[in-house]
Enzyme design. Structure first.
Site, PDB file in Angstrom:
ATOM      1  N   GLU A 123      -3.535   0.388   6.853  1.00 24.20           N
ATOM      2  CA  GLU A 123      -3.661   1.384   5.786  1.00 24.20           C
ATOM      3  C   GLU A 123      -3.438   0.748   4.412  1.00 24.20           C
ATOM      4  OE1 GLU A 123      -5.267   3.912   6.412  1.00 24.20           O
ATOM      5  OE2 GLU A 123      -3.912   5.608   6.369  1.00 24.20           O
ATOM      6  N   THR A 145      -9.470   6.116  -1.599  1.00 21.72           N
ATOM      7  CA  THR A 145      -8.032   6.401  -1.719  1.00 21.72           C
ATOM      8  C   THR A 145      -7.411   5.547  -2.818  1.00 21.72           C
ATOM      9  OG1 THR A 145      -7.924   6.962   0.614  1.00 21.72           O
ATOM     10  CG2 THR A 145      -5.851   6.427  -0.423  1.00 21.72           C
TER      11      THR A 145
HETATM   12  N1  HSE Z   1      -0.976  10.227   1.216  1.00 21.89           N
HETATM   13  C1  HSE Z   1      -2.152   9.464   0.990  1.00 21.89           C
HETATM   14  C2  HSE Z   1      -2.717   9.805  -0.379  1.00 21.89           C
HETATM   15  C3  HSE Z   1      -3.148   9.779   2.053  1.00 21.89           C
HETATM   16  O1  HSE Z   1      -2.808  10.987  -0.663  1.00 21.89           O
HETATM   17  O2  HSE Z   1      -3.026   8.908  -1.154  1.00 21.89           O
HETATM   18  C4  HSE Z   1      -4.440   9.052   1.897  1.00 21.89           C
HETATM   19  O3  HSE Z   1      -5.330   9.475   2.899  1.00 21.89           O
END
Ligand code: HSE
Length: 308
Positions: free
Chosen positions: A128, A181
């Protein structure tokens, strides 16, 4: 066992009041992966279908996560990974998490499960980090543990699986525009006022309590995000009207799924979910963007082993 085939589900992170800490696992959408043992040590990604992603293990979230696991479990056995993507990268429903979690889950099974779920989350998070620039576990945790999870800390990983109220149903809209992201994290302000922080932890605490008590009214009152949603929602077409229409149609709450552009509504029961899906469909159809809508129960099991 020399080979395993798995279904790696999509997931929704943040759930409005729990930025980077809450997430739940979806049922109908997911990737498939095949992982098999080989005689040459190390990890190879031999096939990716459905999307143009790098086969290079150092550039692929599944490869990074698999190598993180094998670093803690040196072995002469090698592993080949095939990935069949259905979850689009940059969709906001945990595409990278499905691949990272799938890789470590599959290899752990083939090694006769030397690692706990918490340890698998730690390895998957390294994947991630490649995708989003930050090691967050709010997608990989529900994929690996199933249900709704709360990440208390990532260092060390401490994740709590929360109860899932029986009738809780999700409606997911995926407008087919890509939002990375990495970018969606850059636009978030780094500081939060005390006033907003108080509201957010009030909502988060109440939401967790509501899950334990199957209190749908309290779920509804708690599904709020005054910290991240005001900034990120600007990147999502028709966000405000989708939210208003969903709430008017009976949704308990509506927010951004992960870093977007997907959005989610939670409802009590399937009937309301269908009503919400209908109003969402009307609004998004009117602006000419390609989209998908899914109605999903909360997937309490997470990754599933498929017959070979
Ligand atoms: N918590 C993370 C964000 C999840 O909102 O950036 C990304 O899928």
């Amino acid at each position: 066992m020399d080979e395993i085939k798995i279904f790696c589900p999509a997931s929704v992170a943040n759930m409005s009041c729990g930025f980077d800490v809450l997430g739940f696992c979806l049922s109908p959408v997911g990737d498939e992966m095949v992982i098999r043992k080989t005689n040459s040590p190390g990890v190879k990604i031999t096939k990716i279908e459905g999307q143009d992603l790098p086969l290079d293990v150092k550039k692929n979230v599944a490869g990074i996560a698999a190598e993180a696991l094998l670093k803690e479990h040196p072995t002469q056995t090698g592993f080949e990974i095939e990935i069949y993507k259905n979850i689009k990268a940059g969709s906001g429903i945990g595409s990278s998490a499905a691949s990272a979690a799938g890789a470590v889950f599959g290899i752990n099974e083939l090694l006769n499960k030397p690692f706990t779920a918490t340890e698998l989350i730690t390895f998957a998070m390294e994947g991630e980090a490649l995708a989003s620039g930050a090691a967050h576990a709010d997608n990989v945790a529900p994929v690996l543990m199933g249900g709704i999870t709360l990440v208390r800390t990532v260092d060390p990983v401490d994740v709590i699986k929360l109860p899932t109220p029986n009738e809780l149903t999700a409606v997911i809209l995926h407008p087919k525009i890509e939002l990375k992201t990495l970018h969606a994290r850059e636009i978030i302000k780094k500081n939060v006022t005390m006033e907003k922080a108080i509201k957010q932890w009030g909502n988060l605490g109440a939401f967790v309590s509501a899950l334990f008590n199957e209190d749908y009214d309290l779920i509804s009152r708690s599904l709020k995000d005054e910290i991240v949603e005001p900034m990120r929602s600007l990147l999502i077409p028709e966000f405000d009207s989708l939210k208003k229409a969903s709430i008017d149609a009976g949704a308990l709450g509506f927010g951004i799924s992960g870093s977007g552009p997907s959005v989610f509504a939670l409802t009590k029961g399937k009937d309301t979910a269908h009503k919400v899906s209908k109003v969402i469909n009307q609004i998004i159809s009117s602006i000419g963007i390609d989209f998908e809508i899914h109605i999903s129960e909360i997937n309490k099991h997470g990754i599933k082993i498929l017959p070979n």
